[in-house]
Scaffold this motif. Structure first.
Motif, mmCIF file in Angstrom:
data_model
loop_
_atom_site.group_PDB
_atom_site.id
_atom_site.type_symbol
_atom_site.label_atom_id
_atom_site.label_comp_id
_atom_site.label_asym_id
_atom_site.label_seq_id
_atom_site.Cartn_x
_atom_site.Cartn_y
_atom_site.Cartn_z
ATOM 1 N N PRO A 192 4.440 2.368 11.630
ATOM 2 C CA PRO A 192 5.868 1.999 11.456
ATOM 3 C C PRO A 192 5.912 0.449 10.637
ATOM 4 O O PRO A 192 6.806 0.077 10.182
ATOM 5 N N GLU A 193 4.661 -0.327 10.884
ATOM 6 C CA GLU A 193 4.532 -1.461 10.176
ATOM 7 C C GLU A 193 4.519 -1.514 8.497
ATOM 8 O O GLU A 193 4.619 -2.451 7.913
ATOM 9 N N THR A 194 4.479 -0.093 8.218
ATOM 10 C CA THR A 194 4.496 0.006 6.685
ATOM 11 C C THR A 194 5.946 -0.589 6.069
ATOM 12 O O THR A 194 6.014 -0.948 5.267
ATOM 13 N N VAL A 195 6.975 -0.465 7.231
ATOM 14 C CA VAL A 195 8.256 -1.114 6.606
ATOM 15 C C VAL A 195 8.081 -2.421 6.501
ATOM 16 O O VAL A 195 8.965 -3.038 5.461
ATOM 17 N N SER B 27 5.888 -3.020 2.799
ATOM 18 C CA SER B 27 6.397 -2.053 1.664
ATOM 19 C C SER B 27 7.604 -1.461 1.928
ATOM 20 O O SER B 27 7.893 -0.472 1.739
ATOM 21 N N PRO B 28 8.615 -2.428 2.280
ATOM 22 C CA PRO B 28 9.983 -1.793 2.614
ATOM 23 C C PRO B 28 10.863 -1.052 1.512
ATOM 24 O O PRO B 28 11.506 -0.141 1.839
ATOM 25 N N TYR B 29 10.354 -1.168 0.079
ATOM 26 C CA TYR B 29 10.997 -0.550 -0.959
ATOM 27 C C TYR B 29 10.196 0.748 -1.279
ATOM 28 O O TYR B 29 10.779 1.309 -2.375
ATOM 29 N N ASP B 30 9.039 0.936 -1.147
ATOM 30 C CA ASP B 30 8.276 1.488 -1.497
ATOM 31 C C ASP B 30 7.636 2.802 -0.467
ATOM 32 O O ASP B 30 8.224 3.734 -0.260
ATOM 33 N N ASP B 31 6.543 2.310 0.183
ATOM 34 C CA ASP B 31 5.766 3.116 1.198
ATOM 35 C C ASP B 31 6.560 3.129 2.478
ATOM 36 O O ASP B 31 6.407 4.006 3.140
ATOM 37 N N GLY B 32 7.590 2.244 2.737
ATOM 38 C CA GLY B 32 8.160 2.074 4.022
ATOM 39 C C GLY B 32 9.685 2.553 3.883
ATOM 40 O O GLY B 32 10.490 2.303 4.720
ATOM 41 N N TRP B 33 10.072 3.568 3.021
ATOM 42 C CA TRP B 33 11.223 4.366 2.924
ATOM 43 C C TRP B 33 11.466 5.407 4.299
ATOM 44 O O TRP B 33 10.520 5.659 4.887
ATOM 45 N N THR C 181 17.050 8.190 -1.954
ATOM 46 C CA THR C 181 16.065 7.708 -0.824
ATOM 47 C C THR C 181 16.682 6.442 -0.210
ATOM 48 O O THR C 181 17.283 5.521 -0.883
ATOM 49 N N ILE C 182 16.444 6.181 0.945
ATOM 50 C CA ILE C 182 17.150 5.237 2.115
ATOM 51 C C ILE C 182 15.842 4.586 2.735
ATOM 52 O O ILE C 182 15.191 5.114 3.189
ATOM 53 N N GLY C 183 16.043 3.244 2.730
ATOM 54 C CA GLY C 183 15.277 2.429 3.733
ATOM 55 C C GLY C 183 16.034 1.366 3.983
ATOM 56 O O GLY C 183 17.151 0.956 3.924
ATOM 57 N N ILE C 184 15.416 0.276 4.544
ATOM 58 C CA ILE C 184 15.929 -1.114 5.190
ATOM 59 C C ILE C 184 15.466 -2.221 3.988
ATOM 60 O O ILE C 184 14.258 -2.076 3.430
ATOM 61 N N THR C 185 16.226 -3.018 3.856
ATOM 62 C CA THR C 185 15.812 -4.122 2.770
ATOM 63 C C THR C 185 14.751 -4.924 3.362
ATOM 64 O O THR C 185 14.404 -5.247 4.557
#
Length: 130
Positions: A89-92, A95-101, A26-30
């Motif tokens: 998009p504001e979920t990022v 919650s960048p590590y959970d819901d914002g993946w 799973t990938i997202g931003i920090t």
């Protein structure tokens, strides 16, 4: 100070990667990246079924301040995308590590993540930027 998690791998370009129990990534931003960007207003992710390559652009995140490319920490097939980001998009930011993946990849070679940074190395990298 930005939140960091020890179970994640990090890229200097501010993406994170989490290896799931089934071997997918799973990938997202920090948290650091979302703080620097400010309010996220748009996220573009790769299509399910598409191929991504390590270090290559896989998407875009746009905020009120800037647009930034998203790079994949592994090569493989995109098996899922976070469709909730299309409408929220504001979920990022929240919650960048959970819901914002952003997206999930079935990696061609999980060993590619060995090139990514540990939490400690990423922390040192962002502290030297500040």
């Amino acid at each position: 100070m930005s939140e960091l998690r020890s179970e994640l791998k990090y890229l200097e370009s501010h993406e994170w990667a989490r290896v799931e129990e089934d071997g997918t990534v799973t990938i997202g931003i920090t948290d650091h990246a979302q703080e620097a960007l400010g309010d996220v207003v748009f996220v573009e992710v790769p299509e399910v079924g598409s191929q991504v390559s390590i270090g290559e652009e896989a998407g875009v995140v746009e905020s009120v301040k800037a647009a930034s490319d998203i790079y994949s920490p592994v090569s493989g097939e995109v098996i899922a995308v976070n469709e909730a980001l299309e409408d929220a998009p504001e979920t990022v930011n929240s919650s960048p590590y959970d819901d914002g993946w952003f997206f999930k990849v079935k990696p061609d070679d999980l060993d590619e993540l060995e090139k990514a940074l540990s939490m400690e190395d990423y922390k040192a990298a962002i502290e030297s930027d500040d």
